[in-house]
Enzyme design. Structure first.
Site, PDB file in Angstrom:
ATOM      1  N   GLU A   1       0.854  -1.198   0.000  1.00 44.20           N
ATOM      2  CA  GLU A   1       0.000   0.000   0.000  1.00 44.20           C
ATOM      3  C   GLU A   1       0.890   1.249   0.000  1.00 44.20           C
ATOM      4  O   GLU A   1       2.109   1.176   0.094  1.00 44.20           O
ATOM      5  CB  GLU A   1      -0.905   0.022   1.245  1.00 44.20           C
ATOM      6  CG  GLU A   1      -2.388  -0.179   0.961  1.00 44.20           C
ATOM      7  CD  GLU A   1      -3.059   1.067   0.389  1.00 44.20           C
ATOM      8  OE1 GLU A   1      -2.364   2.023   0.027  1.00 44.20           O
ATOM      9  OE2 GLU A   1      -4.298   1.068   0.307  1.00 44.20           O
TER      10      GLU A   1
ATOM     11  N   ASP B   1      -9.891   1.876  -3.927  1.00 39.90           N
ATOM     12  CA  ASP B   1      -9.023   2.035  -2.757  1.00 39.90           C
ATOM     13  C   ASP B   1      -8.234   3.322  -2.980  1.00 39.90           C
ATOM     14  O   ASP B   1      -8.785   4.406  -2.967  1.00 39.90           O
ATOM     15  CB  ASP B   1      -8.133   0.804  -2.608  1.00 39.90           C
ATOM     16  CG  ASP B   1      -7.484   0.679  -1.244  1.00 39.90           C
ATOM     17  OD1 ASP B   1      -7.274   1.722  -0.579  1.00 39.90           O
ATOM     18  OD2 ASP B   1      -7.146  -0.449  -0.835  1.00 39.90           O
TER      19      ASP B   1
END
Length: 300
Positions: free
Chosen positions: A35, A231
């Protein structure tokens, strides 16, 4: 999965943004959940988070990988402020921090209204120095990406932290706010709704809010992701939005129309522009980091 031709063209406008002979490359793999990619042009290095691994990693354009920080307090989203300092969201400490040029870490926010934040997720910095971040509950739902705990905030907010240190909730009607970005002129704030991760009744959409003189209004649906959920995402210099999805990266025009997709063999979590010429898209996807050059660059 065809790494040599990963493109799905939906709108003819997408053809001008891709290099048909440019391959999708897997630069690094073996992580738990990648991420928060952020490019440091002055160092020619990509930093990204491996959230369950409780570490931040460093990746060079030629694929050399090293540990940047461990433990990272379950770092998630990262960005740079206007002075080039690293700003990071942490699930473990439920905070937003800034890494000073000296290496010292300054806590910018860890609570609001006398209560701890949920688990700051993604973060951006406005040209006036204001820091915007989302505060869903993913980092306190289990011990996988943080520490299980009951939420203390009354909502899953989108917060703004002004340069003077004042913190204010700006949006409070998301099930789980996630990625966020500003339009090139900073008149629109885009925020991802990822609540379908735990509630299939929640639409997988990106909403657009109007910004004017520090005030926010609207909240229309800008685009909907048709595979998985949105996301992290980024906006390029021409106002196009490049968003993570279950099947890759979806590119939306400034009008919200889906232009095309870059298909990736793992679920994508986030992305950023970088590389020596600023036109390479770095993609964090489940266990790996990928890249592909584009005919597009990040918004300044």
């Amino acid at each position: 999965m065809n790494f040599a031709n990963p493109y799905e063209i939906v709108d003819p406008r997408f053809r001008a943004l891709i290099q048909p002979n440019a391959h999708l490359r897997q630069l690094a793999t073996g992580f738990e959940w990648t991420e928060g990619p952020v490019w440091f042009a002055d160092l020619q290095v990509l930093l990204f988070s491996d959230i369950p691994g409780d570490r931040m990693m460093r990746l060079t354009p030629d694929g050399q990988v090293g540990t940047f920080r461990q433990p990272s307090h379950y770092a998630n989203g990262n960005t740079r402020d206007r002075e080039g300092r690293l700003v990071t969201c942490h699930h473990g400490t439920r905070s937003v921090t800034r890494t000073e040029h000296s290496g010292q870490i300054t806590v910018l926010a860890d609570g609001y209204d006398g209560r701890r934040l949920n688990s700051p997720n993604d973060v951006i910095v406005q040209s006036n120095g204001a820091i915007w971040f989302t505060d869903p509950t993913y980092g306190i739902l289990s011990d996988y990406e943080g520490h299980v705990a009951e939420p203390e905030q009354r909502a899953r907010h989108v917060f703004r932290l002004d340069a003077d240190g004042s913190l204010a909730p700006m949006i409070d009607d998301f099930t789980q706010p996630n990625g966020l970005a500003l339009s090139p002129d900073e008149r629109i704030l885009y925020v991802a709704e990822s609540g379908s991760s735990h509630d299939p009744g929640v639409l997988s959409v990106i909403r657009a809010f109007n910004l004017s003189e520090g005030r926010i209004s609207g909240g229309r649906v800008f685009a909907e992701v048709d595979r998985g959920l949105p996301d992290g995402f980024r906006v390029d210099s021409e106002g196009r939005l490049w968003c993570s999805a279950a099947d890759g990266v979806h590119c939306f025009g400034p009008d919200g129309a889906l232009l095309g997709k870059i298909l990736v063999p793992e679920v994508v979590s986030n992305l950023c522009f970088g590389g020596p010429r600023g036109n390479r898209l770095y993609i964090t996807a489940t266990t790996s980091v990928y890249s592909v050059p584009l005919n597009a660059r990040a918004a300044a």
